[in-house]
Design an enzyme around this catalytic site. Structure first.
Site: not given
Ligand SMILES: NC(=O)c1ccc[n+]([C@@H]2O[C@H](COP(=O)([O-])OP(=O)(O)OC[C@H]3O[C@@H](n4cnc5c(N)ncnc54)[C@H](O)[C@@H]3O)[C@@H](O)[C@H]2O)c1
Length: 369
Positions: A164, A16, A300, A135-137, A215, A160
């Site tokens: 954040k 980005i 995951r 992030t929206d995560e 994958p 992660y």
């Protein structure tokens, strides 16, 4: 020509960041502070090396002395903070670098920014912005319905997103406690040129074209709300130019895609642009389509099911809306990766290819048996 304002971009050599630097260099003097981790690709901005308004500084955001000296020397009007460890799978394997860069690094950068900002003259002090690109995560996972917005409670699920979320909280606290004029943005999944090939879209494009397996985690039912990187960069520019200090803005492009459908779309584009029977790496292997390379692999751990964004506030208050249509953005992205083998070779070499081998190719191959 009027004098340009100066922006310090951290992580400008990443995905980005490189797109953002390319956008801002049209109107700003841009200082890019990047540690050049595995995720950076110096080729992304190589053509700017001689640009009179561009400066690259090889350093870590966690190096307090260098960052403070850099701020004093370059006198930025804004800091756009993108530097981070950004790959969820790596954070599951080992979260240490995520804590060091995303949490500790952001804290060090905030401290340096606070010291610099405190000494600015009144007018410049009020106009200064520290933009934290997140992030929206951080909001966790959605079920079949609903959207994330600026008021969604934080519920990060991966190491992660936890790192954040932590950095978001520090940024918010530096505004609340010290008055630092911060803006936080939380954006959905980006795609487009210059994205490191471990991320889903470039991974699928490059694996397919090389005749490797594709994958797909679990049954491929997870949903992501994809945004073209240039739409995100335009949003970031508006956020630091027009955003109100202390505010948060979330960005998404209303483009929800089920992972498996997305992989099929990439395969369909490649079938059209580089048919399997014309590609020396796929010809003669009994494949009619690149979709024949799809393999389901173990999910995951803690995989968030769905992300989707309601960006009404950004549309209303920043006058922003996404412009790229998903089908055309995806086509542009596929074409970019096929047209930039030098960039891909640089990104895919050395340590990355070993990691890739271990975590994707090997796993997909083994489970396909
Ligand atoms: N990619 C996405 O879909 C997405 C979505 C929302 C938010 N974000 C956020 O946007 C930012 C940029 O994401 P990206 O996808 O471009 O990441 P990226 O992994 O492609 O790039 C990260 C960049 O940061 C640099 N960096 C890492 N540690 C550093 C340090 N200690 N000091 C200086 N530089 C350092 C790397 O060298 C690299 O150039 C991140 O903060 C990420 O959390 C990404």
């Amino acid at each position: 020509m009027p004098e340009r304002k100066t922006v310090l971009v951290t992580g400008g050599s990443g995905f980005i960041g490189a797109n953002l630097v390319r956008r801002l260099i049209q109107n700003y003097r841009v200082v890019n502070l990047d540690r050049l981790t595995y995720a950076a690709n110096p080729l992304s901005l190589a053509d700017l090396d001689t640009h009179p308004a561009y400066e690259f500084v090889h350093a870590s955001i966690a190096d307090r002395e260098r960052v403070s000296a850099l701020l004093t020397r370059t006198q930025p009007d804004a800091i756009l903070h993108l530097a981070a460890e950004s790959h969820v799978d790596r954070s599951i394997e080992d979260a240490e670098d995520f804590i060091q860069t995303n949490v500790v690094g952001t804290y060090v950068l905030l401290e340096a920014a606070r010291g610099y900002w405190n000494n600015l003259p009144q007018g410049r002090k009020a106009d200064f912005r520290f933009l934290h690109v997140s992030t929206d995560e951080v909001f966790g996972s959605l079920g079949a319905n609903g959207y994330f917005s600026e008021t969604t409670p934080y519920a990060p699920n991966s190491p992660y997103s936890a790192s954040k979320a932590s950095s978001d909280h520090f940024v918010r606290a530096y505004h609340h406690t010290h008055g630092l004029p911060t803006v936080i943005t939380n954006c959905s999944n980006n795609y487009g040129p210059y994205q490191f090939p471990e991320k889903m879209i470039p991974l699928m494009i490059l694996n397919a074209i090389s005749g490797k397996t594709l994958p797909v985690y679990g049954q491929g039912t997870n949903v992501r709300d994809w945004i073209y990187v240039e739409d995100h960069c335009r949003a970031l520019q508006l956020a630091f130019e027009k955003g109100i200090a202390g505010e948060t803005y979330v960005f998404g492009a209303d483009t929800e895609q089920v992972n498996l459908d997305l992989v099929h779309k990439i395969c369909a584009l490649l079938d059209e642009i580089a048919p399997v029977d014309e590609n020396p790496l796929t010809r003669g292997r009994g494949l009619n389509t690149y979709a024949g390379l799809i393999r389901f692999v173990t999910d995951r751990p803690g995989h968030d099911q769905r992300y989707a964004i309601d960006s009404a506030k950004a549309r209303r208050e920043l006058g922003w809306s996404p412009r790229e249509d998903f089908e055309s953005g995806l086509r542009k992205t596929v074409e970019w990766y096929l047209s930039n083998p030098k960039w891909v070779a640089q990104a895919s070499g050395g340590a990355y290819s070993e990691w890739m081998q271990k975590n994707y190719a090997w796993r997909a191959h083994k489970e396909a048996k």
